[in-house]
Design a protein around this motif. Structure first.
Motif, mmCIF file in Angstrom:
data_model
loop_
_atom_site.group_PDB
_atom_site.id
_atom_site.type_symbol
_atom_site.label_atom_id
_atom_site.label_comp_id
_atom_site.label_asym_id
_atom_site.label_seq_id
_atom_site.Cartn_x
_atom_site.Cartn_y
_atom_site.Cartn_z
ATOM 1 N N ALA A 188 24.239 57.273 99.091
ATOM 2 C CA ALA A 188 22.826 56.936 99.179
ATOM 3 C C ALA A 188 22.550 56.011 100.352
ATOM 4 N N VAL A 189 23.512 55.173 100.687
ATOM 5 C CA VAL A 189 23.344 54.269 101.840
ATOM 6 C C VAL A 189 23.278 55.079 103.132
ATOM 7 N N ASP A 190 24.146 56.076 103.259
ATOM 8 C CA ASP A 190 24.101 56.940 104.446
ATOM 9 C C ASP A 190 22.771 57.685 104.530
ATOM 10 N N LEU A 191 22.271 58.118 103.381
ATOM 11 C CA LEU A 191 20.986 58.811 103.365
ATOM 12 C C LEU A 191 19.860 57.882 103.792
ATOM 13 N N ALA A 192 19.896 56.622 103.328
ATOM 14 C CA ALA A 192 18.850 55.663 103.698
ATOM 15 C C ALA A 192 18.887 55.365 105.199
ATOM 16 N N ARG A 193 20.077 55.295 105.763
ATOM 17 C CA ARG A 193 20.183 55.013 107.200
ATOM 18 C C ARG A 193 19.669 56.162 108.048
ATOM 19 N N SER A 194 19.849 57.374 107.573
ATOM 20 C CA SER A 194 19.348 58.522 108.334
ATOM 21 C C SER A 194 17.867 58.780 108.083
ATOM 22 N N LEU A 195 17.302 58.133 107.055
ATOM 23 C CA LEU A 195 15.905 58.382 106.717
ATOM 24 C C LEU A 195 14.966 57.882 107.808
ATOM 25 N N SER A 196 15.278 56.717 108.394
ATOM 26 C CA SER A 196 14.394 56.163 109.427
ATOM 27 C C SER A 196 14.301 57.085 110.634
ATOM 28 N N ASP A 197 15.378 57.808 110.940
ATOM 29 C CA ASP A 197 15.331 58.771 112.044
ATOM 30 C C ASP A 197 14.611 60.052 111.637
ATOM 31 N N ALA A 198 14.806 60.467 110.380
ATOM 32 C CA ALA A 198 14.190 61.717 109.932
ATOM 33 C C ALA A 198 12.687 61.557 109.704
ATOM 34 N N VAL A 199 12.271 60.397 109.176
ATOM 35 C CA VAL A 199 10.853 60.155 108.884
ATOM 36 C C VAL A 199 10.474 58.804 109.484
ATOM 37 N N PRO A 200 10.236 58.727 110.800
ATOM 38 C CA PRO A 200 9.975 57.433 111.442
ATOM 39 C C PRO A 200 8.621 56.840 111.083
ATOM 40 N N ASN A 201 7.668 57.654 110.638
ATOM 41 C CA ASN A 201 6.315 57.162 110.369
ATOM 42 C C ASN A 201 6.044 56.976 108.881
ATOM 43 N N ALA A 202 7.083 56.833 108.068
ATOM 44 C CA ALA A 202 6.891 56.646 106.636
ATOM 45 C C ALA A 202 6.281 55.279 106.356
ATOM 46 N N SER A 203 5.362 55.236 105.395
ATOM 47 C CA SER A 203 4.753 53.967 104.987
ATOM 48 C C SER A 203 5.218 53.533 103.607
ATOM 49 N N VAL A 204 5.765 54.452 102.824
ATOM 50 C CA VAL A 204 6.333 54.117 101.517
ATOM 51 C C VAL A 204 7.525 55.033 101.289
ATOM 52 N N VAL A 205 8.609 54.467 100.767
ATOM 53 C CA VAL A 205 9.857 55.198 100.594
ATOM 54 C C VAL A 205 10.311 55.065 99.143
ATOM 55 N N PHE A 206 10.709 56.193 98.565
ATOM 56 C CA PHE A 206 11.309 56.208 97.238
ATOM 57 C C PHE A 206 12.755 56.677 97.373
ATOM 58 N N PHE A 207 13.701 55.830 96.959
ATOM 59 C CA PHE A 207 15.101 56.231 96.882
ATOM 60 C C PHE A 207 15.379 56.633 95.439
ATOM 61 N N VAL A 208 15.716 57.891 95.223
ATOM 62 C CA VAL A 208 16.034 58.387 93.884
ATOM 63 C C VAL A 208 17.548 58.565 93.833
ATOM 64 N N VAL A 209 18.202 57.715 93.023
ATOM 65 C CA VAL A 209 19.663 57.639 93.047
ATOM 66 C C VAL A 209 20.189 57.645 91.621
ATOM 67 N N GLY A 210 21.522 57.639 91.492
ATOM 68 C CA GLY A 210 22.174 57.604 90.194
ATOM 69 C C GLY A 210 22.490 56.188 89.748
ATOM 70 N N SER A 211 22.968 56.078 88.519
ATOM 71 C CA SER A 211 23.232 54.753 87.953
ATOM 72 C C SER A 211 24.476 54.097 88.534
ATOM 73 N N LYS A 212 25.344 54.847 89.206
ATOM 74 C CA LYS A 212 26.565 54.277 89.778
ATOM 75 C C LYS A 212 26.340 53.614 91.131
ATOM 76 N N VAL A 213 25.138 53.705 91.665
ATOM 77 C CA VAL A 213 24.827 53.018 92.919
ATOM 78 C C VAL A 213 24.727 51.519 92.624
ATOM 79 N N THR A 214 25.518 50.719 93.288
ATOM 80 C CA THR A 214 25.616 49.295 92.997
ATOM 81 C C THR A 214 24.465 48.526 93.657
ATOM 82 N N PRO A 215 24.175 47.303 93.169
ATOM 83 C CA PRO A 215 23.141 46.485 93.812
ATOM 84 C C PRO A 215 23.407 46.225 95.287
#
Length: 443
Positions: free
Chosen positions: A361-388
């Motif tokens: 999920a961290v890799d996905l979040a890092r690539s998100l800014s390049d894929a959607v540079p003009n986003a104003s709100v972001v939802f990360f939908v992840v599993g329960s094993k993703v740590t704080p």
């Protein structure tokens, strides 16, 4: 003269060079291979094509009718005839004769043509998980004579449904209804409808295809985000920026008039009080662009139900944004999801498959800014094993001024809300709680 004529004939075949005295030279192996290839192309190629066409037309269809048991029986016939003829065993000849009669009877069962007109009709080719897909098969006897009872097979995914046809007169129509249960998200191939002719022992089996296959999309379950949840999403629209503009909807301040300013924005009351021309200044606003980042890394989910819950949550958020005609982007480790229409989005969500080698999920979040540079709100939908700590790293990749939310999907968990730096973390245990979870985001 004879040498030259023989050289001419040899040259016609292999184009072999000759010395000045007329003696033929030795061909280099490479040249010999090239000349052999030319001969094969000219003569062998067309012949092989004709043989292949003959095999495809006659031999392969015939072999396709032979079942495993039929192949054993035919092999036994050959062995028994050879054994009986070689050793004079009458018992082997009798057994061979009986087996031959069985094969001939089986051939008689599969001969002949059935003149059917078959129509496969699915009431809906797109349903949600839990809904039943209803369809029908209409069979018409298109021949001028009655047809004997037979059977139709309808492949439905990995299963096969069997329909028995009665004796039908000329022009008679027989219709059967069927229901396909949908217990999980999938793309199910329905059809093609095929008629089957087989002998009682199933030595030979002949199939005729009557329709083309149809894809049935079993979309993920979604929930409506009307009411307060929809209001929350609408509040994300039209966020002001730090850029100043001379014309927009968000008023910022007053300033002195500069040549070139629009006179419609002159504030006359302040002008009369100060004695100077004063104009309104605005903050630029931007239309909210929602980005939904759905992690398809199965290692981040406790079980398969959690992964399906994440897909349903992301599809619900995207469906609400499309319903409100807002700009939307949905991305996964496998690439972007089409969002032109709700149907395209749900079709792509149906095809999504989990994978544990597609990045975190961290890799996905890092690539998100390049894929959607003009986003104003972001939802990360992840599993329960993703740590704080991973969520904190994901939030760090979000540009300043962009509102970020993380939806942790854990089936059976109690809905909750927490904050990690600027990231709002929402825990979702059931899809029906999604609207309530979104309300907690602004509580």
């Amino acid at each position: 003269m004879s040498i030259k004529s023989s050289a001419g004939r040899a040259g016609a075949v292999l184009a072999r060079p000759f010395h000045r005295d007329g003696a033929p030279t030795r061909l280099h192996p490479t040249s010999l291979w090239a000349e052999g290839s030319k001969v094969a192309t000219l003569y062998v190629g067309p012949a092989a094509g004709k043989v292949r066409a003959w095999l495809d037309r006659w031999v392969r269809p015939a072999l396709a009718t032979v079942s495993a048991l039929g192949a054993v029986v035919i092999g036994a016939v050959v062995v028994l005839w050879i054994t009986g003829a070689a050793f004079g065993w009458q018992e082997a000849k009798v057994a061979a004769l009986l087996a031959t009669l069985l094969v001939l009877i089986a051939i008689a069962f599969i001969l002949g043509n059935s003149m059917y007109a078959v129509k496969l009709d699915l009431a809906r080719t797109r349903v949600a998980v839990g809904d039943s897909a209803v369809g029908s098969i209409a069979v018409t006897n298109a021949s001028t004579r009655p047809v004997l009872p037979s059977a139709l097979e309808l492949p439905v995914g990995a299963a096969t449904a069997l329909f028995h046809l009665p004796r039908m007169g000329p022009g008679q129509v027989h219709e059967d209804l069927f229901t396909i249960p949908t217990t999980r998200r999938a793309v199910i191939t329905v059809g093609p409808v095929r008629s089957v002719r087989a002998d009682p022992l199933h030595l030979l089996r002949r199939q005729l295809m009557w329709t083309e296959p149809t894809d049935l999309f079993v979309h993920p379950r979604t929930t409506a985000l009307d009411g307060p949840a929809a209001g929350f999403l609408k509040d994300l629209e039209g966020l002001p920026t730090t850029e100043l503009s001379s014309a927009d909807v968000a008023f910022h301040a007053l300033r002195e008039y500069v040549p070139g300013d629009d006179r419609r924005h002159i504030h006359w009351k302040t002008t009369a009080r100060t004695g100077k021309l004063m104009v309104r200044q605005f903050e630029e606003t931007r239309r909210a662009h929602m980005a939904v980042a759905l992690s398809v890394n199965t290692d981040e989910y406790e079980r398969e139900e959690d992964f399906e819950l994440a897909i349903s949550a992301a599809a619900s958020l995207a469906r609400q944004a499309i319903k409100e005609a807002r700009e939307l982007s949905v991305v996964t480790q496998r690439g972007p999801v089409r969002c032109e229409t709700g149907k395209n989005m749900l079709d792509d969500m149906t095809r999504l498959a989990g994978h544990n080698r597609r990045g975190t999920a961290v890799d996905l979040a890092r690539s998100l800014s390049d894929a959607v540079p003009n986003a104003s709100v972001v939802f990360f939908v992840v599993g329960s094993k993703v740590t704080p700590s991973q969520l904190r790293s994901a939030a760090a990749s979000v540009p300043p001024g962009v509102r970020a939310f993380a939806v942790r999907c854990y089936s059976g968990a109690k809905s909750a809300r927490a904050n990690i730096a600027e990231l709002t973390v929402l825990t979702l245990g059931d899809l029906t709680d999604l609207a309530a979870v979104l309300r907690k985001a602004v509580a």
